[in-house]
Write an enzyme that holds these catalytic residues in place. Structure first.
Site, PDB file in Angstrom:
ATOM      1  N   PHE A  28       0.813  -1.332   0.123  1.00 28.30           N
ATOM      2  CA  PHE A  28      -0.143   0.059  -0.487  1.00 28.30           C
ATOM      3  C   PHE A  28       0.438   1.153  -0.150  1.00 28.30           C
ATOM      4  O   PHE A  28       0.572   2.423   0.675  1.00 28.30           O
ATOM      5  CB  PHE A  28      -0.324   0.116   1.508  1.00 28.30           C
ATOM      6  CG  PHE A  28      -1.698  -1.193   1.363  1.00 28.30           C
ATOM      7  CD1 PHE A  28      -2.860  -1.837   0.475  1.00 28.30           C
ATOM      8  CD2 PHE A  28      -1.549  -2.543   2.343  1.00 28.30           C
ATOM      9  CE1 PHE A  28      -2.810  -2.741  -0.063  1.00 28.30           C
ATOM     10  CE2 PHE A  28      -2.526  -2.909   1.908  1.00 28.30           C
ATOM     11  CZ  PHE A  28      -3.414  -3.409   1.636  1.00 28.30           C
ATOM     12  N   GLY A  32      -0.522   7.644  -6.878  1.00 27.20           N
ATOM     13  CA  GLY A  32      -1.366   7.022  -8.069  1.00 27.20           C
ATOM     14  C   GLY A  32      -2.297   8.079  -7.176  1.00 27.20           C
ATOM     15  O   GLY A  32      -1.965   9.308  -6.914  1.00 27.20           O
ATOM     16  N   GLY A  36      -9.691   5.045  -3.916  1.00 29.05           N
ATOM     17  CA  GLY A  36     -11.422   5.400  -3.719  1.00 29.05           C
ATOM     18  C   GLY A  36     -12.393   3.939  -3.121  1.00 29.05           C
ATOM     19  O   GLY A  36     -11.280   3.730  -2.232  1.00 29.05           O
ATOM     20  N   CYS A  39     -14.792   1.791   0.440  1.00 28.17           N
ATOM     21  CA  CYS A  39     -14.678   1.096   2.261  1.00 28.17           C
ATOM     22  C   CYS A  39     -14.129   2.367   2.553  1.00 28.17           C
ATOM     23  O   CYS A  39     -14.401   2.722   4.207  1.00 28.17           O
ATOM     24  CB  CYS A  39     -13.926  -0.273   2.199  1.00 28.17           C
ATOM     25  SG  CYS A  39     -14.799  -1.944   1.916  1.00 28.17           S
ATOM     26  N   LYS A  42     -15.315   5.617   2.930  1.00 29.81           N
ATOM     27  CA  LYS A  42     -16.043   5.418   3.799  1.00 29.81           C
ATOM     28  C   LYS A  42     -16.061   5.541   5.607  1.00 29.81           C
ATOM     29  O   LYS A  42     -16.433   6.197   6.377  1.00 29.81           O
ATOM     30  CB  LYS A  42     -17.004   4.405   3.828  1.00 29.81           C
ATOM     31  CG  LYS A  42     -18.107   4.100   4.811  1.00 29.81           C
ATOM     32  CD  LYS A  42     -19.571   3.470   4.073  1.00 29.81           C
ATOM     33  CE  LYS A  42     -18.409   1.981   3.831  1.00 29.81           C
ATOM     34  NZ  LYS A  42     -18.509   1.376   5.777  1.00 29.81           N
ATOM     35  N   ARG A 107     -17.486   3.740  -6.802  1.00 29.64           N
ATOM     36  CA  ARG A 107     -17.681   4.086  -5.637  1.00 29.64           C
ATOM     37  C   ARG A 107     -16.891   5.261  -5.360  1.00 29.64           C
ATOM     38  O   ARG A 107     -15.210   4.851  -4.963  1.00 29.64           O
ATOM     39  CB  ARG A 107     -18.267   3.486  -4.308  1.00 29.64           C
ATOM     40  CG  ARG A 107     -19.643   3.525  -4.535  1.00 29.64           C
ATOM     41  CD  ARG A 107     -20.130   2.296  -3.551  1.00 29.64           C
ATOM     42  NE  ARG A 107     -19.742   0.625  -3.365  1.00 29.64           N
ATOM     43  CZ  ARG A 107     -19.440  -0.299  -2.621  1.00 29.64           C
ATOM     44  NH1 ARG A 107     -20.887  -0.259  -1.821  1.00 29.64           N
ATOM     45  NH2 ARG A 107     -19.469  -1.647  -3.664  1.00 29.64           N
TER      46      ARG A 107
END
Length: 214
Positions: A28, A32, A36, A39, A42, A107
């Protein structure tokens, strides 16, 4: 990534060094166009809301969300700069619309503010995603959807890679270049090697790495 670009560093080498600390790890740490999905956005928003309800200041989390939103909007400006500062009348091919590969999930996808920004700057936008186009049509109605990456790139002044689908990594660069109006690629996922793009004759911009001229 932004600092790496300014000082001429390679963000992938910087991330490799950071990941050598086993308290952080190597996962991770890929630069980039912003995160988005269903998970992480939110969950961070919910955490901020709980903190506000209990009068607790979570400035770090608030800053993460603010920086992420600014980054997604800044990607359209990155495309504009690669084409000399103006997108009026230009055709931009967007490869990948979903927030990550192997899903049709749109999303909070970085493609949404990117494409909106490109349209606001006067560009015509064509797009291709292997599985996400039906979902994308509800979010991005004002663009042309194409049947594959090569038809998407046909006549384009620039190709923008937004989602790191495996099939994009294996594109025939000579075929891609032959179909474009200008050989300009803005790779927001760093899926290509700069030396390969230069050898193929592309003007190539990525994230957190120095630009190259073909």
């Amino acid at each position: 990534a932004d600092l790496s670009e300014k000082v001429g560093a390679n963000v992938q080498e910087v991330a490799r060094g950071i990941g050598l600390d086993n308290r952080i790890g190597t996962k991770f740490l890929h630069a980039g166009p912003g995160f988005g999905g269903s998970c992480f956005p939110k969950d961070t928003k919910a955490l901020i809301k709980i903190a506000q309800d209990y009068d607790v200041n979570l400035r770090i989390v608030e800053s993460v969300l603010a920086v992420n939103e600014n980054r997604k909007r800044a990607m359209a400006r990155k495309v504009s700069q690669a084409l000399g500062g103006s997108l009026r009348g230009k055709t931009i091919a967007v490869l990948g619309l979903t927030f990550k590969p192997d899903t049709d999930d749109m999303r909070d996808a970085p493609s949404i503010p990117l494409v909106t920004g490109l349209l606001d700057m006067g560009a015509k936008v064509k797009a291709f995603d292997p599985v996400g186009m039906e979902q994308a049509k509800g979010e991005l109605p004002g663009i042309t959807y194409c049947e594959d990456a090569y038809s998407c790139a046909q006549g384009a002044d620039a190709v923008v890679v937004v989602t790191e689908w495996t099939q994009f990594r294996g594109l025939d660069l000579d075929r891609l270049k032959a179909t474009m109006a200008q050989p300009v690629v803005i790779d927001l996922r760093n899926i290509f090697r700069p030396e390969d793009m230069a050898a193929a004759g592309f003007t190539y911009e990525s994230v957190g790495r120095p630009p190259v001229q073909g």
